[in-house]
Design a protein around this motif. Sequence first.
Motif, PDB file in Angstrom:
ATOM      1  N   ASN A 212       5.855   3.815 -15.854  1.00  0.00           N
ATOM      2  CA  ASN A 212       5.571   3.549 -14.446  1.00  0.00           C
ATOM      3  C   ASN A 212       4.140   3.946 -14.088  1.00  0.00           C
ATOM      4  N   LYS A 213       3.713   5.093 -14.592  1.00  0.00           N
ATOM      5  CA  LYS A 213       2.351   5.545 -14.312  1.00  0.00           C
ATOM      6  C   LYS A 213       1.320   4.579 -14.900  1.00  0.00           C
ATOM      7  N   LYS A 214       1.571   4.147 -16.123  1.00  0.00           N
ATOM      8  CA  LYS A 214       0.650   3.191 -16.743  1.00  0.00           C
ATOM      9  C   LYS A 214       0.616   1.880 -15.957  1.00  0.00           C
ATOM     10  N   THR A 215       1.782   1.456 -15.483  1.00  0.00           N
ATOM     11  CA  THR A 215       1.845   0.210 -14.714  1.00  0.00           C
ATOM     12  C   THR A 215       1.082   0.339 -13.403  1.00  0.00           C
ATOM     13  N   GLN A 220      -3.495  -0.911 -10.039  1.00  0.00           N
ATOM     14  CA  GLN A 220      -4.534  -0.423  -9.126  1.00  0.00           C
ATOM     15  C   GLN A 220      -5.915  -0.835  -9.620  1.00  0.00           C
ATOM     16  N   SER A 221      -6.159  -0.670 -10.897  1.00  0.00           N
ATOM     17  CA  SER A 221      -7.444  -1.087 -11.460  1.00  0.00           C
ATOM     18  C   SER A 221      -7.635  -2.595 -11.323  1.00  0.00           C
ATOM     19  N   PHE A 222      -6.563  -3.324 -11.559  1.00  0.00           N
ATOM     20  CA  PHE A 222      -6.634  -4.787 -11.453  1.00  0.00           C
ATOM     21  C   PHE A 222      -6.908  -5.207 -10.010  1.00  0.00           C
ATOM     22  N   GLN A 424      -0.180  -7.364  -3.571  1.00  0.00           N
ATOM     23  CA  GLN A 424       1.271  -7.444  -3.356  1.00  0.00           C
ATOM     24  C   GLN A 424       2.031  -6.828  -4.533  1.00  0.00           C
ATOM     25  N   ARG A 425       1.600  -7.145  -5.764  1.00  0.00           N
ATOM     26  CA  ARG A 425       2.270  -6.589  -6.937  1.00  0.00           C
ATOM     27  C   ARG A 425       2.075  -5.071  -6.998  1.00  0.00           C
ATOM     28  N   GLU A 432       8.654   0.437  -5.732  1.00  0.00           N
ATOM     29  CA  GLU A 432       9.783   0.507  -6.659  1.00  0.00           C
ATOM     30  C   GLU A 432       9.725   1.774  -7.501  1.00  0.00           C
ATOM     31  N   PHE A 433       8.544   2.095  -8.012  1.00  0.00           N
ATOM     32  CA  PHE A 433       8.418   3.252  -8.902  1.00  0.00           C
ATOM     33  C   PHE A 433       8.416   4.578  -8.143  1.00  0.00           C
TER      34      PHE A 433
END
Length: 726
Positions: A212-215, A220-222, A424-425, A432-433
Motif C-alpha cells: 500500500n505504501k509503495k502504491t 503521488q509521484s505520478f 482520482q486514482r 482505500e488504503f
Amino acid sequence: MTEFLQFLRLLQRNKITLIVVPLITVIVCYFLVKKLPDSFESRGRIATGLVDKTDQVVTKAKDEQDSQIGRKFESLIQMMLLKRTLDQVSYRLILNDLKGVKDSTWREPVKELQDMSKGDKAKAIALITRKYKAREELFISIPYESYLSKIIEDMHYDAGSLREKLTIYRTGGSDYIDIQYEAENPDFTAYVINTLAQEFIVQNSSRVVDNNKKTIDFLQSFMQQKLGVLDERMNTLRNFKIQNRVLNLNEQAKSLYAQMADFETKREIAHKDIVAYGAAIRNIDNKFNPADRKYFESALTEINQSIVSSKLNLKSLNERYIQSNFDPKLKLSLDSLRGKLTEQISFAADKYAYNPMALKQDLVTQKMSMEISLELAKNSVESIQDELNRLNRKFDGLVPNEAKIQEYETSIDIASKEYIEALQRYNEASLEFSFPVYLRMIEKAIPGEVQASKKMVLVILSGIISLTFCVFVFFILFFLDKSIRYPMQLANATNKPVLGYLNALGKESNLSLSGMNASDGKSIRTYKNLVRSIRYELDNEIEDPKILSITSLSDGVGKTSFVIALAWAISKINKTVLIIDGNFGQPDISRLNPDAGLFETYIAKQNLPEAVSGQISILGNRGGDISLLELADEKQLSASIQVLKTRFDIILIETDSLAAMNKAKEWITYSDRLVAVFAAGHAISEEDQSKIQYLDNLGEKFSGWVLTNTEDIPEQAGKLGKPVEV
C-alpha cells in the motif's frame, strides 16, 4: 472380447499367485502398522475479508467475480504452504526444544540435540533467532547452518514434514480458510496451527502495508509529474499569447468577421448605387439635345468652382468615415457637408437660367444631384475595398496564431485529463488504503481429538494395491506375449483355418495304439473327443482313398501323438488305415512299434502290409540321414505309393518338420492333403514366415492347422477360420 477372455484365462491360470502375493502383503502390512501411534487432528480458521466486507470502512462499488475471489483464496493458501512461511514455524519449534520451554516440547530430542552443550545451544539459539526475525532460511552451503537444518529435519520440524500432514482449504464459498494438522500429540497439533496462522497473518499484514505504501508513493509521484506537465503547458500558452499580443482570439476573429461582412454589404450597396445613378444620368442626358447640353455645361463652368471644392471635401470626409468603421460623429459631419453641397447646387440652378425655350430645370437639378451621389458611391467602393483588404490581412495574421493556440490548448486538455485521472486514482487509493482489512484468526486451534484408526484401511489398501499390481504385471506380460495359445490366434496369425485343437496331456499318459483304448482318464477322454472332431473335418474334404501328410514348423510339437490318435479315430469308423513313419530324423512311431514293417523293405521287396477294416497298419523306417527320393526313383515311389493307396482307405504320413524343408516337401508331393501341427505357447518367428508362405502356395492342398498342447480352453468342435473384418 476374445482377447479379454484370454486375459481372464491367464489370470485364472495364475490364481495362486493372485491369492498368495496380496495375502503376504496384507500380513506384512499388518505387523508394520500394528505399532503405529494414534493420530490427533486439530483445526483453526482464518477470516480473510475477501467475501465478507462488513468490517471494511470503504468498499469498492463493483463486486468481484467468483473466479477472481477464488484466485485470491488460492494465492493465500499457496503462500501459507511456502517454505518461507513454514520455516518460521520450524524455527519456533526448534527454539522451544533448545530453550527447554515447559509445555512446548512434545518430541524426544534427537542424539545431536541431546549432545549439545549450553554454549552450543546458545549459539544455535542466537543463529536461529536471527534467521527467524529476518525471515531467512538456513543455507545448506554453510556447514553450521546445514548442521542445524539436519537437526530440524531429524526432529520432523522441517517444511516438508509439516506440509505432509497439513491441510489448508477454503470452506465452501465462505470467507474463511481452514487449517488442519495431524500429529501424534494433540497439543502439538494445536501449537503448529496457531503458530502458522500467527506467522502468516503477521507476514501478510506486513506485505499489505508495504504494498500500500509503495502504491501511494508511486501514485503521488505520478500525480505530481502530471501536474508539472500541465503547468508547463499552460505557461507555454500564456507566454505565446503575451508575445503575440493575443487577448481573446475567438472574440477578435468574430469582430473581424462582423466588420468584413458589414463592409462587404456596404460595397454591394455602393455598386448598386453606381449602376443606378449611371443609368439615371444616361436617361436624363438622352432627354437633352446636344445644343442644350452645350449651353448648360458652359453656363455651369463659371459657378461650379465652389461645388467642386465641396465635392472634394465630401470625398475626403467619406474616406475618413469608412476608415473609422462608420463612426457616428463623422456621419454628422458628412451629412452636414452633403446638405451644404445640395444648397450650392440649388443656388446654381436658381441663379442661371437654363434655356428660356425649354422647361427642363428640374431634370438638370436631378442630374447634378445624381452625379454627386455617383461620385460619392465610386469613392466609397474604393475606400470600402481598401478597408476590406486591410481587414483580410489582419485576419490572415490571426490564422497561424489560432493553429498554434489550438495545439497548445489540445495538449493542455490532454495533460489536464491525465492529471485529473492520476489525482482520482491517488484519492481512491489513499481512501482505500487508509482502512486496510487484515487477516484475522477467528477460531484458534485447540488440542486435537484422536482420529479413527487408519490401520485397517492401510492393511486393506495394501492388499488391494498388491492385487492391482499383480494384475498389472500379468497384463504387461499378456500384452508383450506374442505366443499363440488359442485357435483364433493361430487363424489370425497365419490366415489359414484351424481344423481343431488338442489338449495337453501329462507325461504319464499312454498314447500308443494299444494305450488309446485302455486309457480312460479325463484328459484322455477330452483328447479323444477333440481328435474325433478333427477326423470329421478331414474325412469330409475329399473322398477315400486319400493320402494325408502331417508336418509342423518345428520339432517337438506333439505331431507323433496326433498321428497315432488320428489313426485310432479313423479306425473307429471301420476304415483301413496305414501309418507311414516318414520322419527319418526322429522315427518316434518306429520306436513305439518295433515289430512293424519297414518302408524301405516295402520299396525294395514290395511286400504289402495287411489291410483289415477297422485295423491300423504301420510302416516304420530305420532312421538316419536319408530322404524319400534317396530310397528309389520317383517312378518307383509313385507306383509303390499308388499300390498302397488302392489297398488302404487312408494313409497317414508323419513327415519331418518344415525346418528340413526338402525332406518334408518330398512326402508332400505324393500327398492329397497336408495338415500342419502347431504347439500352443510357441510364437511364430521371422524364420517361420517362409514356411507359412510355402503352405499358402499349396492352395487347397493345405487343409489347415491343428493346435496341440492347449490349456484352459472349453471343449468345443468345428473348423475355425479367420473372422471376416467388416
